[in-house]
Structures are given as structure tokens and as C-alpha cells.
Design an enzyme around this catalytic site. Structure first.
Site, short mmCIF file in Angstrom:
data_model
loop_
_atom_site.label_atom_id
_atom_site.label_comp_id
_atom_site.label_asym_id
_atom_site.label_seq_id
_atom_site.Cartn_x
_atom_site.Cartn_y
_atom_site.Cartn_z
N GLU A 437 0.83 -1.19 0.00
CA GLU A 437 0.00 0.00 0.00
C GLU A 437 0.88 1.25 0.00
O GLU A 437 1.67 1.47 0.90
CB GLU A 437 -0.88 -0.03 1.25
N ASP A 515 -0.87 -1.12 6.00
CA ASP A 515 -0.73 -0.62 7.37
C ASP A 515 -1.58 -1.45 8.32
O ASP A 515 -2.62 -1.97 7.94
CB ASP A 515 -1.22 0.84 7.45
N ASP A 517 -3.70 -0.71 10.47
CA ASP A 517 -4.81 0.04 11.07
C ASP A 517 -6.08 -0.20 10.27
O ASP A 517 -6.10 -1.02 9.34
CB ASP A 517 -4.47 1.54 11.14
N ASP A 519 -7.72 1.67 8.12
CA ASP A 519 -7.60 2.00 6.70
C ASP A 519 -6.85 0.90 5.96
O ASP A 519 -7.24 0.49 4.86
CB ASP A 519 -6.84 3.32 6.52
#
Ligand code: 0RA
Length: 654
Positions: A437, A515, A517, A519
Site C-alpha cells: 500500500e 498498514d 490500522d 484503513d
């Protein structure tokens, strides 16, 4: 023979047959995988399914409408039904109680009831005796003929003969077993896995109430965790559940039911505004992932009947190109359930129905009922034909877009996307690709990797949500085009637009790295949705993985440790703590991959010696579909709720 001699003779018979039986069950204990598939958590859950299937059989015979399952604190499980009760009388041939025979002889389960066949799946139909063999303790109680009977077993061996211990006004069977922890890798039952199967069984067998309770866990209000599964309308309700988050095109699912040559057929189907085909098929309550003759019959009947109706209606006259089979199933959710007396299972995972006669049976039933439905529901019929025309139009546009893409990529020389940092390894079995990403994390990964066998493809921002987009749009998306070309696979020919030319695949490990998290997990879900819908084969073959970057870096003096979860972080700080506080420690929360330097990314997330990869497997394509449609569909609220509740991601069961 005197009475005494006879008794002695009978006793020796009893012992003799008993020894033979023990050898049978001993074989199950020696090679459990041969009988129940494996001794992982999967095999463990199959023990419950096997016992429940016997009760389902009893229910399908019309003798039972309640099944209660309880997971006890020690991970033993009880299954109670209100059927006729396993017969307890003398089994002439075996010269002991029928109950004992059912519980201790391999494959003895359904052999009493002549004329009725064992329809419900079970695990390879091995019978409850396998469950008995693999349990340190099992208690069978039978309520029948006004009495309560009992027999207990240890590792499959009866501890005493069947005896009556009291009176009972009810009928039924109660089996409680404790899986042997010297055989199973784990004996910890997963509530959601059992719940998902019980929900499925309730939809597949309408009218049965199946309750599941978990005594290991109490809810906030003090009650036990549990669910009640019951469906009045069977497969039509199932469709409503699966399409909960999709926008439907016709008010009610089309329900088809019929029986020919002792093969009952049940089908429900609905069209929605998505572009995905969503078919689930079952034989004797077992999911047939690889399809087979029942599915082929359904497709044939559907295509022929809809095509003929569309042609007769005159709606196709303006269409400038042909309609093919796929067009009739785009945006369709359907469930096909058949019961076959002697099913032949084929295919790699033995989940493909082979019985040829079933094809014609399903085809005929579908054609008849569907033609009738279309005549009776002209408004719905028109909606469906319009959807089919839309699908054909989109397919046509997709082909043009694809041809354009493929022509272009030939022009770029190597044919590989400019953003790809390839590895030098040419053997796909040894090569890995990281889908990363963001460009910045992509840069770090490029520095940190072992370029001999690790390729890096950065993906920018959110990739296209393929769950909602028209199929031809996927060829407009640069990120998706890059993925196809980097992996080396092209989408196949027109006829079979979703077949991959897998022999051209350039990497056998495709690792999604985002990541840690919300998102990041949303982006990983988008990428996974794409693989799920368009490169299913890669998941099926076990080529797709998710990287697991750490959440925290903890430092105290010269010691550095990483933590992958809140629990882990708490454990380390507690260990390091002198005065109960975090004084003297430096704790860095990694908000994104970009915050790690190349070396840190390598040691924590990319080095095969130290990293943890989560393989993406579709254990339960039904749940996966439900989850994907929810995460990627139109309704925002359930998605947010789900992501918040499952930020860990692993729960998605893929
Ligand atoms: C064979 C014959 C009969 C009942 C069953 C099997 C039976 C098995 C199981 C396993 C779990 N629950 C069950 N309930 C019933 C009935 C024969 C008769 O009563 O005529």
C-alpha cells in the site's frame, strides 16, 4: 444346549464380536485423518457435524424438529434431538443392543432403517462410532418407549452394557462427547464456526429449530452465549441472508422445488444490482465447492428457459451482439440443494457431484418451474431480461477494454508495469511478490527486500471496489491492470472470462502488505475482494497471503522488542516495568508501514526466517461472500460496525 450353556455361548460370542469391533475403532484412533480428514481444528468441528447429521437425518424423515447443541466448559459437546431415539433393543446379528452397535461399529449408523437412505452428509458418512472412537469419554442417552437408557464409552469402548435408568415421557437421543486431546491438535471449539454451519443447516432443512449454546461464555446481561436457528422458508430465507447488503431487483426470490427419480431438488434465486455471480450448491447438505452435475443442470435449464423467454418477448431485437451463458447469471445469487441417494463425489477436494442422471433431473425441474414463473410474473421477467441485456453489454465493453490493455502492454517491451521492482528468481515456486500500500512504503520495501526472490509492486491509495463496479471498469483501473500484468496472468478468452492462465503465473507467493490500522485493513479487503472475485484460483491454490507488520516498537535501554497486539505490548511493558509504570521505556506505535525503516521492515515483516504470513484460505466461501458483500456493498453502517468489531481481520475467515 442348556440355558447355562447358551448363556456361556452368547457371552463368548459377545466377547468375540466385541474384539473385532475394538479393532475397527482402534483403526480410527491409529489413523484418524483417514476417517475424519484431519486432526486440526477442522476435524474437531467435524465431530459435532457428524453427530448433528444423524439428528438431521431423523428430522428429514419427519421424526424430529428440534436439535440442541451445547458447548460445555471443558469443550465437551452435547447434541440432543427429539427424534425416535436410537433403538436400544437386541440387534439379532450382533447379539447386543442396537445402540451399542451404532456407537461402536464403523458405518453401522443408518443400516437399520431399510428403505430410507442416509441423506444427510456427515463426514464421509463415517458415522457416530468415529466420534466415539476419538473421544476420551462419550455418554449416549436414549429416551424411548417410556424409558431412559444409557451407555458410556471410553475411547470407543463400552464401559457397561446398555441399561434403563429411569422413566421418560419424551423421545429422543442425547450424545455428549469429549474429544481426545491426545489426538486433536486443539480441542477448543470455535463458536462462530459451529454457528455458521448450524445456520446453514437450518436454511437447508426448513422447519427444524437448531439451538446452539456456549457454556464457556456469558454475555454482559449474565445469560449464556447462544443462538437459535430456524427458517420457515428455507432457501429463500437463505438468499435473503446472503444478499442482506445487496440491492435486490425483484421483490421475492424465485423458489423452485421438485422431485424426480427419488432426487428432491430445491432452488432459490434472486437478482441484485451487483455484477458478481454468487452460486452455492449442496448435495445431501454438504457444500459442493467444485460444483458438478446438479450445477450444470441448473445452468443449462436457466440459460435455455431465460433465453427462449427473452427471444419470444422481442426484447432482444435491438441487441447487436450475442448473449452468452454468463450473462444470465451476472448479479445472481442462487442456492441449489439436491438430495441424492448414492452420491458420487469427484474432484480434487471430493466436492464435485459426479452422478450424470442428476444433470437432466435438475435441468427439467428448473426449466419447467422457471418457464411457469416467467409467464406468471411478466414484470419481474422484464426486469430480469433487462439485467441480462445489461450484462451482455458490459461484457462486450469489457472485451474491448481488455483488448486495448493487452495491445498496449505488448508495446511496453518487457510487458511488465514500470512500477514493479522485479526479483531475479525466475522459478515461480521460489518467487514472491509484495503488493504494498502506497508509494512510500513501497520504496521502503524495495530497499529492505531480498531482491533475489522478492518483487515489490506498490499500489496507490484505494484500489477500485470491484464489488460495486461494472466489470469492464476493472480494465480502466491502473492498479488492477498492474496487478494482472505483474502476476503474468491475463484474463482468459471471452467464453470463459474468469479462467486464469495460471501456468503463466510468475510468483507462487502473493503477499498483501498494508498498514496495521483500519484503513490498511480496508485496503487489504479491497485487494482481497478483487482476488476473491477475479482470481479465485489463486486463493484456492493457497498462493495468497497477508503480511503482518507489528503494531509497536518497544525500547528499553539497548533492548528492542516488537509487539503485534495490545496484549503483547502489555505483557512486555509489565515484564520491563520496575514500578508499575512505563517509565524508562520508549514505545512507538507504528501508524503505517512508512514509519519503519528498511531494516525494521525486513526483520519484522519480510524476512522468511522471522516473519509471520497469514495464508488466505476460503474455508467457508459462504461466510466469505457474506462478509465481502457487507464490507464492500452499499450499506455503510454494517460495514463500519464490522470493521470496528473485527479490526483484527483474522475473523473474516478467509
Ligand atoms: C435408526 C433407527 C431409528 C432411529 C435412529 C436410527 C436414530 C438415530 C439417531 C442418531 C441421533 N439421533 C437419532 N435418532 C434416531 C428408529 C427405528 C424405529 O424406531 O423404528
Amino acid at each position: 444346549m442348556t440355558a447355562e450353556e447358551k448363556r456361556e455361548f452368547d457371552n463368548s460370542q459377545y466377547t468375540a464380536s466385541n474384539i473385532q469391533v475394538l479393532e475397527g475403532l482402534e483403526a480410527v484412533r491409529k489413523r484418524p485423518a483417514m476417517y475424519i480428514g484431519d486432526v486440526s481444528v477442522r476435524g474437531l468441528h467435524h465431530l459435532v457435524y457428524e453427530v448433528v447429521d444423524n439428528s438431521i437425518d431423523e428430522a428429514m424423515g419427519g421424526y424430529c424438529d428440534r436439535i440442541e447443541i451445547i458447548i460445555h466448559k471443558d469443550n465437551s459437546v452435547s447434541v440432543l434431538d427429539n427424534g425416535r431415539g436410537i433403538p436400544t433393543g437386541l440387534h439379532e446379528k450382533e447379539n447386543r443392543s442396537a445402540l451399542e452397535v451404532v456407537m461402536t461399529v464403523l458405518h453401522a449408523g443408518g443400516k437399520f432403517d431399510k428403505g430410507s437412505y442416509k441423506v444427510s452428509g456427515g463426514l464421509h458418512g463415517v458415522g457416530v462410532s468415529c466420534v466415539n472412537a476419538l473421544s476420551t469419554h462419550l455418554t449416549a442417552k436414549v429416551y424411548r418407549e417410556g424409558k431412559e437408557f444409557i451407555q458410556e464409552y471410553s475411547c470407543g469402548k463400552p464401559l457397561y452394557e446398555v441399561k434403563a435408568i429411569g422413566e421418560s415421557k419424551n423421545n429422543g437421543t442425547l450424545i455428549t462427547f469429549k474429544p481426545d486431546d491426545s489426538i486433536f491438535i486443539t480441542t477448543d471449539y470455535d463458536y462462530d464456526t459451529l454457528a455458521s454451519r448450524m445456520r446453514e443447516l437450518a436454511y437447508l432443512n426448513r422447519g427444524i429449530t437448531i439451538t446452539l449454546q456456549d457454556e464457556r461464555e456469558t454475555m454482559d446481561d449474565g445469560s449464556l452465549k447462544g443462538d437459535v436457528f430456524f427458517s420457515e422458508n428455507g432457501l429463500a430465507d437463505f438468499i435473503a441472508y446472503l444478499d442482506e447488503n445487496r440491492e435486490k431487483l425483484i421483490p421475492e426470490p424465485i423458489a423452485i422445488e421438485g422431485e424426480r427419480s427419488d432426487v428432491p431438488v430445491e432452488i432459490a434465486m434472486q437478482y441484485n444490482t451487483s455484477f458478481a455471480e454468487n452460486l452455492h450448491s449442496y448435495v445431501n447438505n454438504i457444500s459442493t465447492h467444485e460444483g458438478g452435475t446438479h450445477l450444470a443442470g441448473f445452468r443449462r435449464g436457466l440459460t435455455r428457459t431465460l433465453k427462449s423467454y427473452a427471444e419470444k418477448s422481442g426484447m432482444l431485437s435491438k441487441l447487436k451482439f450475442d448473449i452468452n451463458g454468463d450473462d444470465f447469471r451476472e448479479g445472481m445469487t442462487a442456492i441449489i440443494s439436491v438430495k441424492v441417494p448414492e452420491p458420487q463425489f469427484e474432484g480434487q477436494t471430493k466436492t464435485k457431484l459426479g452422478n450424470n442422471e442428476v444433470m437432466g433431473i435438475v435441468d427439467q425441474i428448473v426449466s419447467e418451474h422457471l418457464a411457469y414463473y416467467l409467464e406468471e410474473h411478466p414484470k419481474e421477467a422484464k426486469t430480469i431480461v433487462n439485467k441480462v441485456i445489461l450484462a451482455a453489454t458490459a461484457r462486450h465493453a469489457a472485451r474491448k477494454a481488455r483488448e486495448l490493455v493487452q495491445r498496449k502492454s505488448v508495446l511496453t517491451g518487457s510487458g511488465l508495469p514500470g512500477k514493479l521492482s522485479d526479483c531475479s528468481e525466475r522459478d515461480p515456486a521460489q518467487a514472491e511478490i509484495y503488493l504494498v500500500e502506497g508509494d512510500s512504503a513501497g520504496g521502503t520495501a524495495k530497499q529492505g527486500r531480498d531482491r533475489r526472490f522478492q518483487a515489490i509492486l506498490p499500489l496507490r491509495g484505494k484500489i477500485l471496489n470491484v464489488e460495486k463496479a461494472m466489470p469492464h471498469k476493472i480494465f480502466d483501473s491502473d492498479e488492477i491492470k498492474n496487478m494482472f500484468t505483474a502476476l503474468g496472468v491475463t484474463i482468459g478468452t471471452d467464453e470463459d472470462s474468469k479462467a486464469l492462465n495460471i501456468e503463466k503465473l510468475r510468483y507462487h507467493k502473493i503477499i498483501i502488505m498494508t498498514d496495521a490500522d483500519i484503513d490498511g485493513s480496508h485496503i487489504a479487503t479491497l485487494i482481497l475482494t478483487f482476488f476473491f472475485r477475479y482470481m479465485h484460483d489463486l486463493i484456492e491454490r493457497g498462493y495468497v497471503y497477508i503480511a503482518t507488520p507489528p503494531l509497536y516498537l518497544l525500547r528499553k535501554g539497548k533492548t528492542e522488542l516488537y509487539a503485534w497486539s495490545e496484549d503483547e505490548r502489555a505483557r512486555i511493558t509489565q515484564e520491563w516495568s520496575v514500578d508499575g509504570t512505563e517509565r524508562g521505556m520508549h514505545i512507538q506505535r507504528y501508524k503505517g508501514l512508512g514509519e519503519m525503516n528498511a531494516e525494521q521492515l525486513w526483520t519484522t515483516t519480510m524476512d522468511p526466517a522471522t516473519r509471520t504470513l497469514r495464508q488466505v484460505t476460503i474455508e467457508n466461501s459462504l461466510e466469505a461472500d457474506h462478509v465481502f458483500s457487507m464490507l464492500m456493498g452499499d450499506e455503510v453502517a454494517p460495514r463500519r460496525e464490522f470493521i470496528e468489531a473485527n479490526a483484527k481481520y483474522a475473523k473474516i475467515d478467509i
